[in-house]
Motif scaffolding. Structure first.
Motif, PDB file in Angstrom:
ATOM      1  N   GLU A   1       0.836  -1.200   0.000  1.00  0.00           N
ATOM      2  CA  GLU A   1       0.000   0.000   0.000  1.00  0.00           C
ATOM      3  C   GLU A   1       0.875   1.256   0.000  1.00  0.00           C
ATOM      4  O   GLU A   1       0.609   2.216  -0.720  1.00  0.00           O
ATOM      5  CB  GLU A   1      -0.930   0.014   1.224  1.00  0.00           C
ATOM      6  CG  GLU A   1      -2.020  -1.037   1.171  1.00  0.00           C
ATOM      7  CD  GLU A   1      -2.748  -1.229   2.506  1.00  0.00           C
ATOM      8  OE1 GLU A   1      -2.419  -0.534   3.495  1.00  0.00           O
ATOM      9  OE2 GLU A   1      -3.656  -2.081   2.546  1.00  0.00           O
ATOM     10  N   LYS A   2       1.951   1.237   0.783  1.00  0.00           N
ATOM     11  CA  LYS A   2       2.836   2.405   0.880  1.00  0.00           C
ATOM     12  C   LYS A   2       3.724   2.559  -0.360  1.00  0.00           C
ATOM     13  O   LYS A   2       4.138   3.662  -0.676  1.00  0.00           O
ATOM     14  CB  LYS A   2       3.658   2.347   2.161  1.00  0.00           C
ATOM     15  CG  LYS A   2       2.784   2.617   3.379  1.00  0.00           C
ATOM     16  CD  LYS A   2       3.561   2.792   4.652  1.00  0.00           C
ATOM     17  CE  LYS A   2       2.582   3.158   5.781  1.00  0.00           C
ATOM     18  NZ  LYS A   2       3.270   3.364   7.049  1.00  0.00           N
TER      19      LYS A   2
ATOM     20  N   SER B   1       1.328   4.574  -2.451  1.00  0.00           N
ATOM     21  CA  SER B   1       1.006   5.916  -1.960  1.00  0.00           C
ATOM     22  C   SER B   1       2.221   6.820  -1.754  1.00  0.00           C
ATOM     23  O   SER B   1       2.100   8.034  -1.796  1.00  0.00           O
ATOM     24  CB  SER B   1       0.207   5.833  -0.654  1.00  0.00           C
ATOM     25  OG  SER B   1       0.994   5.254   0.373  1.00  0.00           O
ATOM     26  N   HIS B   2       3.416   6.242  -1.549  1.00  0.00           N
ATOM     27  CA  HIS B   2       4.594   7.056  -1.234  1.00  0.00           C
ATOM     28  C   HIS B   2       5.656   7.085  -2.345  1.00  0.00           C
ATOM     29  O   HIS B   2       6.602   7.855  -2.248  1.00  0.00           O
ATOM     30  CB  HIS B   2       5.253   6.559   0.060  1.00  0.00           C
ATOM     31  CG  HIS B   2       4.465   6.859   1.283  1.00  0.00           C
ATOM     32  ND1 HIS B   2       3.323   6.158   1.639  1.00  0.00           N
ATOM     33  CD2 HIS B   2       4.640   7.788   2.245  1.00  0.00           C
ATOM     34  CE1 HIS B   2       2.848   6.648   2.762  1.00  0.00           C
ATOM     35  NE2 HIS B   2       3.619   7.633   3.153  1.00  0.00           N
TER      36      HIS B   2
END
Length: 173
Positions: A51-52, A55-56
């Motif tokens: 997920e990161k 998103s990042h």
């Protein structure tokens, strides 16, 4: 994307995603990475790690192998199989020293494999080496974009040749 600077750490500010479920390991590694000038985000398992990644947009992953919900090898395989993230360097960190895990991680696409406890000098040398490769790859992508933009601008002047470079490129591939 990362930019080289002239400081002691040529990649200060690079975004590193540390995917590690052991709070003690995070407590040791995260402050060291921050002290070297890296921007660090932590994920506690493989699912949160993926997920990161989305998103990042990290410049590098440091990933433990044995984690709950999703292991590091599966995370690595997922990152390396996605065209949008496949060039992100992945360093696998593990307490297991067996050859089987190392081979499986490398087959999943891992760029490096380090056993815990790791030598910090070796770790940071490998991190900088992989960040340098990421930087050079991004420079190649930028150069390719510029060349295609120039070709399109030249082709736009003549409807007969419009799209010629891309058609030839597609045929060559």
């Amino acid at each position: 994307l990362i930019v080289m600077d002239s400081s002691d750490n040529g990649f200060a500010g690079a975004k590193i995603l540390l995917i590690e479920d052991d709070p003690q390991a995070v407590g040791v590694l995260e402050p060291i990475l921050i002290s070297k000038g890296y921007s660090v985000t932590v994920a506690r398992d493989g699912v949160e790690g993926l997920e990161k990644v989305k998103s990042h947009s990290p410049d590098m992953l440091l990933c433990d192998i044995d984690m709950p919900r999703m292991g590091g090898i599966e995370v690595c395989r997922s990152v390396k199989n996605d065209p949008a993230t496949r060039l992100i360097p992945v360093v696998m960190l593990t307490g297991f020293g067996d050859l089987e895990n190392k081979i499986e991680a490398l087959q999943a696409g891992a760029d490096e494999f380090l056993n815990k406890p790791y030598n910090s000098l070796e770790l940071f040398t490998r991190i900088n080496s992989l960040l340098r490769m990421r930087y050079l790859n991004s420079q190649l992508d930028n150069a390719e974009d510029v060349l295609f933009s120039m070709a399109r601008a030249i082709e736009a002047k003549d409807t007969y040749t419009q799209g010629h470079v891309e058609r030839v490129s597609n045929l060559a591939v």
